[in-house]
Enzyme design. Sequence first.
Site, PDB file in Angstrom:
ATOM      1  N   ARG A  92      15.627  53.517  69.901  1.00 20.81           N
ATOM      2  CA  ARG A  92      14.629  53.316  68.009  1.00 20.81           C
ATOM      3  C   ARG A  92      15.853  54.158  67.475  1.00 20.81           C
ATOM      4  O   ARG A  92      16.153  54.201  66.286  1.00 20.81           O
ATOM      5  CB  ARG A  92      13.921  54.590  68.353  1.00 20.81           C
ATOM      6  CG  ARG A  92      12.949  53.992  67.703  1.00 20.81           C
ATOM      7  CD  ARG A  92      11.855  55.252  67.738  1.00 20.81           C
ATOM      8  NE  ARG A  92      10.444  55.241  67.098  1.00 20.81           N
ATOM      9  CZ  ARG A  92       8.894  54.983  67.332  1.00 20.81           C
ATOM     10  NH1 ARG A  92       9.083  54.259  68.411  1.00 20.81           N
ATOM     11  NH2 ARG A  92       7.575  54.783  66.303  1.00 20.81           N
ATOM     12  N   ARG A 131      -5.599  51.126  60.235  1.00 21.96           N
ATOM     13  CA  ARG A 131      -5.719  51.661  61.822  1.00 21.96           C
ATOM     14  C   ARG A 131      -5.965  52.777  61.536  1.00 21.96           C
ATOM     15  O   ARG A 131      -6.804  54.070  62.329  1.00 21.96           O
ATOM     16  CB  ARG A 131      -4.381  51.104  62.425  1.00 21.96           C
ATOM     17  CG  ARG A 131      -4.360  51.858  64.161  1.00 21.96           C
ATOM     18  CD  ARG A 131      -3.081  51.921  64.373  1.00 21.96           C
ATOM     19  NE  ARG A 131      -2.087  52.654  63.847  1.00 21.96           N
ATOM     20  CZ  ARG A 131      -1.125  52.738  64.339  1.00 21.96           C
ATOM     21  NH1 ARG A 131      -0.169  51.458  64.883  1.00 21.96           N
ATOM     22  NH2 ARG A 131      -0.178  53.760  63.840  1.00 21.96           N
TER      23      ARG A 131
END
Length: 198
Positions: A92, A131
């Site tokens: 990342r 979500r």
Amino acid sequence: MTSSARLLIVGPQGSGKGTQGVRIASAFGIPVISTGDIFRANIKGGTELGKQVTSILDRGDLVPDELTSEIVRDRLSQEDAAHGFLLDGYPRNAVQVQHLEQFLSSRGEALDAVILLDVPREESIERLQLRAAEQGRSDDTAEAIAHRLDIYEHETAPILSTYSERGIVDRIDGTGELDEITERISAALDARGLRVTV
Ligand code: AMP
């Protein structure tokens, strides 16, 4: 029959990379290695690691690189990842790219393809909010969402240049129907000679 492939899927949170990653990995018969899932499972299980990372995840910050890379190295060393894997959510940032490269090259391996799922920021935010309403993930608060997307833009997106230089990035339009997106990814991998043999 399964095919070997060493893949990385990258995209902003809410790009659908988790869903697409599972589909692609199961087509290839390779395990998905999702650092976010590993951390969440440890938090749920109340392990030492879980306790260590709970507040970091809640804030939307990154877990320290050395700890994260060690977890990934352990996971990649397991038998089922010997002939391929799909990494989701790792590396990342630039340090994690270095850690991964060192580890893979020490085994004489390298990534075959990097799937970049392209979704506009507004759409990612909408999907994440949906979500949050459906699953109630503790890091899907408005603040943590914005923070995670900022980290993606400033730390994660720049790692793609390393892989682009190697010519292994496939930029995929991540908008539209799920099946269409899976088809686009499969076609891009197929063009690299990475195909599922049944
Ligand atoms: P994800 O499910 O990939 O969105 O990850 C959820 C959270 O887990 C992130 O916001 C970070 O707090 C943590 N996390 C996941 N992957 C990494 C990583 N490669 N490096 C550091 N922290 C990570």
